[in-house]
Design a protein around this motif. Structure first.
Motif: not given
Ligand code: R5P
Length: 280
Positions: A88-90, A158-160, A184-189, A208-218
């Motif tokens: 869904a993110r693409q 973590p972001d708007a 600012t996202r520089h790459s997938g991780s 609070v975020d919708d998704i934590v995937a790699t944890g890079a954002t958090m």
């Molecule tokens: C993207 O804007 C989403 O809200 C999440 O911040 C993002 O998908 C988290 O991904 P990751 O944990 O890999 O940084």
């Protein structure tokens, strides 16, 4: 009947209790060449509610098979609940030659069901990519129920794009303040996160975020906090790939609270109540 994909067995079970429906006996198998076979040998009913988080490519295929198996078994109406929607993110073409993956998978799913329920999608507009009616429900407010007693909490996005999720958890918690970082996202991780305005020192902070995937954002956001009393992570979809858990631990996270849209040890909050509302 509720028809669980192998990735959503806990949520399917909770949904069955919540809606007083039966859980279908589903058999998940693989042929010697690795191809999957998901079947519903005991399906008995007019309506199937297929529940399958498409956390990986195998789950995508399993979802399509379950929809088809239910139709073959006599279901007249198929509702597909997608607790976490992969790809869904693409949701746009970000570089020349790329697909809109969200549209491709939404179209495929639409061919096998009559309606879809999406839980807290990354962008609600993804609902428009389906060719069948879609109900979008938000599980973020349910996260508030899992939080410990917090003094003067600060709910940070973590972001708007995640502000609405932080606001929803804060509102449901009943008191607190919200703010957000600039990401600012520089790459997938790899991401960098610029400071927020509100003072975090000595406070209980919930990121609070919708998704934590790699944890890079958090982890980037938490690195930017100045000596909080405690740091709690709350997310709807705990995808947690690669070294996400250790990344969060190294960043100093005290606890992670998440829903069962993705089944992980931290998925202690069931999204079943909001899905049940949509089904009724
Ligand atoms: C993207 O804007 C989403 O809200 C999440 O911040 C993002 O998908 C988290 O991904 P990751 O944990 O890999 O940084």
């Amino acid at each position: 009947m509720i028809v669980p994909g192998s990735t959503s067995q806990s949520l399917a079970a909770a949904l069955a209790v919540e809606t007083d429906r039966r859980v279908a006996d589903v058999a998940y198998d693989r042929f010697p060449d690795g191809e999957q076979l998901a079947a519903v040998p005991g399906f008995d009913g007019d309506e199937a509610v297929v529940v399958c988080a498409t956390v990986d490519d195998a789950a995508h295929l399993q979802l399509l098979q379950l929809q088809d198996a239910c139709r073959e078994a006599g279901a007249e109406r198929i509702t597909t609940v997608i607790p976490y929607m992969g790809y869904a993110r693409q949701d746009d073409v970000f570089d020349i030659g790329q697909p809109i993956s969200a549209r491709a998978v939404a179209r495929a799913i639409s061919t096998g069901c009559d309606r879809v329920v999406l839980i807290s999608p990354h962008e609600p507009a993804v609902a428009d990519r389906f060719d069948v009616p879609v109900a979008v429900v938000d599980a973020a407010p349910l996260l508030a129920g899992a939080l410990p007693s917090l003094a003067d909490p600060l709910f940070l996005a973590p972001d708007a794009g995640a502000v609405e999720f932080a606001d929803a958890v804060c509102d449901a918690y009943g008191h607190g303040e919200t703010d957000h970082f600039e990401k600012t996202r520089h790459s997938g991780s790899k991401v960098s996160v610029d400071p927020h305005d509100t003072e975090a020192a000595g406070r209980d902070v919930v990121v609070v975020d919708d998704i934590v995937a790699t944890g890079a954002t958090m982890s980037a956001a938490i690195d930017g906090l100045d000596k909080p009393a405690q740091t709690v992570v709350a997310c709807v979809h705990p995808v947690l790939v690669r070294n996400a858990r250790s990344r969060l631990a190294r960043a100093g996270v005290d606890a992670v609270h998440a829903t069962d849209t993705v089944e992980q040890p931290c998925s202690t909050v069931t999204a079943a109540p909001v899905v049940a509302d949509a089904l009724e």
